[in-house]
Design a protein around this motif. Sequence first.
Motif, PDB file in Angstrom:
ATOM      1  N   TRP A 184      40.937 125.236 -19.008  1.00 34.21           N
ATOM      2  CA  TRP A 184      42.231 124.850 -19.868  1.00 34.21           C
ATOM      3  C   TRP A 184      43.359 125.571 -19.460  1.00 34.21           C
ATOM      4  CZ3 TRP A 184      39.714 121.104 -21.571  1.00 34.21           C
ATOM      5  CH2 TRP A 184      38.654 120.951 -22.221  1.00 34.21           C
ATOM      6  N   LYS A 185      43.423 126.784 -18.750  1.00 36.37           N
ATOM      7  CA  LYS A 185      44.607 127.449 -18.463  1.00 36.37           C
ATOM      8  C   LYS A 185      44.847 127.040 -16.793  1.00 36.37           C
ATOM      9  CE  LYS A 185      43.812 131.245 -21.513  1.00 36.37           C
ATOM     10  NZ  LYS A 185      43.724 132.858 -21.904  1.00 36.37           N
ATOM     11  N   GLY A 195      50.111 131.847 -15.121  1.00 36.98           N
ATOM     12  CA  GLY A 195      49.936 133.034 -14.725  1.00 36.98           C
ATOM     13  C   GLY A 195      51.146 133.676 -13.649  1.00 36.98           C
ATOM     14  N   ASP A 196      50.915 134.704 -13.014  1.00 35.91           N
ATOM     15  CA  ASP A 196      52.166 134.948 -12.170  1.00 35.91           C
ATOM     16  C   ASP A 196      52.288 134.486 -10.810  1.00 35.91           C
ATOM     17  OD1 ASP A 196      52.581 138.577 -10.834  1.00 35.91           O
ATOM     18  OD2 ASP A 196      54.152 137.074 -11.613  1.00 35.91           O
ATOM     19  N   GLY A 200      58.528 130.332 -23.098  1.00 35.59           N
ATOM     20  CA  GLY A 200      57.004 130.252 -22.804  1.00 35.59           C
ATOM     21  C   GLY A 200      56.265 129.354 -23.712  1.00 35.59           C
ATOM     22  N   GLY A 201      55.141 129.649 -24.332  1.00 29.46           N
ATOM     23  CA  GLY A 201      54.367 128.989 -25.299  1.00 29.46           C
ATOM     24  C   GLY A 201      55.239 128.618 -26.572  1.00 29.46           C
ATOM     25  N   ALA A 215      45.804 127.192 -10.407  1.00 37.54           N
ATOM     26  CA  ALA A 215      47.031 127.652 -10.910  1.00 37.54           C
ATOM     27  C   ALA A 215      48.114 127.650 -10.033  1.00 37.54           C
ATOM     28  CB  ALA A 215      46.771 129.151 -11.415  1.00 37.54           C
ATOM     29  N   GLN A 216      48.083 128.194  -8.798  1.00 40.72           N
ATOM     30  CA  GLN A 216      49.065 127.882  -7.575  1.00 40.72           C
ATOM     31  C   GLN A 216      49.807 126.616  -7.486  1.00 40.72           C
ATOM     32  OE1 GLN A 216      46.650 129.929  -4.548  1.00 40.72           O
ATOM     33  NE2 GLN A 216      47.532 131.755  -4.885  1.00 40.72           N
ATOM     34  N   ALA A 217      48.738 125.557  -7.257  1.00 44.11           N
ATOM     35  CA  ALA A 217      49.433 124.270  -7.299  1.00 44.11           C
ATOM     36  C   ALA A 217      49.965 123.767  -8.626  1.00 44.11           C
ATOM     37  CB  ALA A 217      47.633 123.181  -6.970  1.00 44.11           C
ATOM     38  N   GLY A 218      49.438 123.980  -9.634  1.00 42.36           N
ATOM     39  CA  GLY A 218      50.155 123.779 -10.967  1.00 42.36           C
ATOM     40  C   GLY A 218      51.491 124.289 -10.935  1.00 42.36           C
ATOM     41  N   ALA A 219      51.644 125.374 -10.444  1.00 43.51           N
ATOM     42  CA  ALA A 219      53.004 126.175 -10.677  1.00 43.51           C
ATOM     43  C   ALA A 219      53.795 125.218  -9.616  1.00 43.51           C
ATOM     44  CB  ALA A 219      52.827 127.634 -10.047  1.00 43.51           C
ATOM     45  N   VAL A 220      53.419 125.094  -8.461  1.00 41.39           N
ATOM     46  CA  VAL A 220      54.338 124.415  -7.508  1.00 41.39           C
ATOM     47  C   VAL A 220      54.684 123.087  -8.327  1.00 41.39           C
ATOM     48  CG1 VAL A 220      54.522 123.272  -5.180  1.00 41.39           C
ATOM     49  CG2 VAL A 220      53.589 125.597  -5.446  1.00 41.39           C
ATOM     50  N   LEU A 221      53.541 122.132  -8.847  1.00 47.21           N
ATOM     51  CA  LEU A 221      53.855 121.072  -9.137  1.00 47.21           C
ATOM     52  C   LEU A 221      54.917 121.103 -10.324  1.00 47.21           C
ATOM     53  CD1 LEU A 221      50.321 119.532  -9.011  1.00 47.21           C
ATOM     54  CD2 LEU A 221      52.450 118.646  -7.758  1.00 47.21           C
ATOM     55  N   GLY A 222      54.681 122.102 -11.047  1.00 43.70           N
ATOM     56  CA  GLY A 222      55.554 122.362 -12.498  1.00 43.70           C
ATOM     57  C   GLY A 222      57.041 122.516 -12.097  1.00 43.70           C
TER      58      GLY A 222
END
Lengths: 249, 214
Positions: free
Chosen positions: A110-111, B194-195, A220-221, A181-188
Amino acid sequence: MSPLPGRARRAALLRSFAIQGSFNFETLIGTGFAFTLTPLLRVVYRDDPAGLRRSLERHSALFNSHPYLATLAVGAVARLEADRVDPALIERFKAGLRASLGAIGDQLVWKAWRPAAAMLGVAMLLLGLPWWAAAAGFLAAHNALHLHLRRWGLRVGLASGLDVARAVREAPFPAWGRHAAQAGAVLGGIACAAAFRGVGDVRVAAVVALLALPLGLHLGGFTRRAVWAALSALWLAGLAYGVTTASFR
Amino acid sequence: MPPEWLMLAIWGGWVALDGAALGQFMLSRPLVACLVGGWIMGAPAEVLGLAIILEAAHLVVLPAGATRYPEAGPPAAAAGAVLAALPPGNAALLAVVVATLAWEWISGRSVEAARGFNTRFVANAPVAAQPARHAGAIAVDFGRGVVLVVLAALSTGFVARLTLEYWPLGEALTGALLTAALVALLAASARIFGDHTRLWAGGLLAGAIYLVLT
């Protein structure tokens, strides 16, 4: 213990897709857990209908898990039942699994994984790819992990029984979650930039960037509620103004 | 009943199930539910902006445990169908976004009600009856989705038509407001992962360079 037949395992795997079908506030997914476990317990208790009934009654009690990892518990419990482990020990084992399977699933799926897959779909749409490609890309990315987890969980649970905690510790879930999460951050970030596509006026783009970007980063949320409140207020005000001026024409 | 409405009703029921009760293949995500709703009405390309905004708004929603959360599937399906059936324009898009986010909250409350029903209907039933009741609960959830998508489509359609008639702002300004909303929602995603703010900023820079070059 002789291995549980493939037909029963496949039936349990199929039923696992409905494990949350009767989610309720008393047993959470307990009734669904018993429903999913039933094909395996029918093999274990094939000559003992009373034993099957008692077992199902035990396993329809309170239980919860991330739905994609619930098969791990299903497989492990089936293995313990087949090994005729003391029911009290099985209940303690289930209680221990509850929290960990929920937490692992929440962190990984989910996260991290699901929002990363969603960002892939959103970025594809914003960059101009066909709508069906974006939807397919999102679904393929998400369900690659989803289907793997369900199958892996049942197989590992049946094989490991009480030793399932070691299998979970050795699974690469933290690394997968980190990479997602890393991929999601870049895509975001890419999606955020691509959202300006189609804004013809540079001044408008600059104002939007200066106001909206910091707002989203800061809130954020809470951004969802803030955006909805702001859009609703603007819509109501605009509509009220439009209706009023139309009435006076 | 026009076949599109029947297809929409079935799609609404299906995405309601997919949200939790059956499957969870994420067909219930706004990105998919909305686009397919638009496809059912014959104009999926007209609802791209809507699908993106609704998906961005739903990114921060986490269905952890038995917590309360908005449910996106049936309202997003209805939203896609409604917008696809209207003349293209940002006024309609704004109205549909506002109405759909409200419907997502209502839909979430209906999930709670369904779970309360399941407590009485399934959890408190004799064990021998529970498998059939479990299947019954899934059927009830499908019906919940059908009712939701129909009510959401009717009310959102009404709200959108009203807005089309009286909306005072021009296309460009309304579009700028919606872009600002989308950018804020996507910026919020930097906190989801996250960070990794530097990676997010790197993606932002890469996306900006790509936009400038193309």
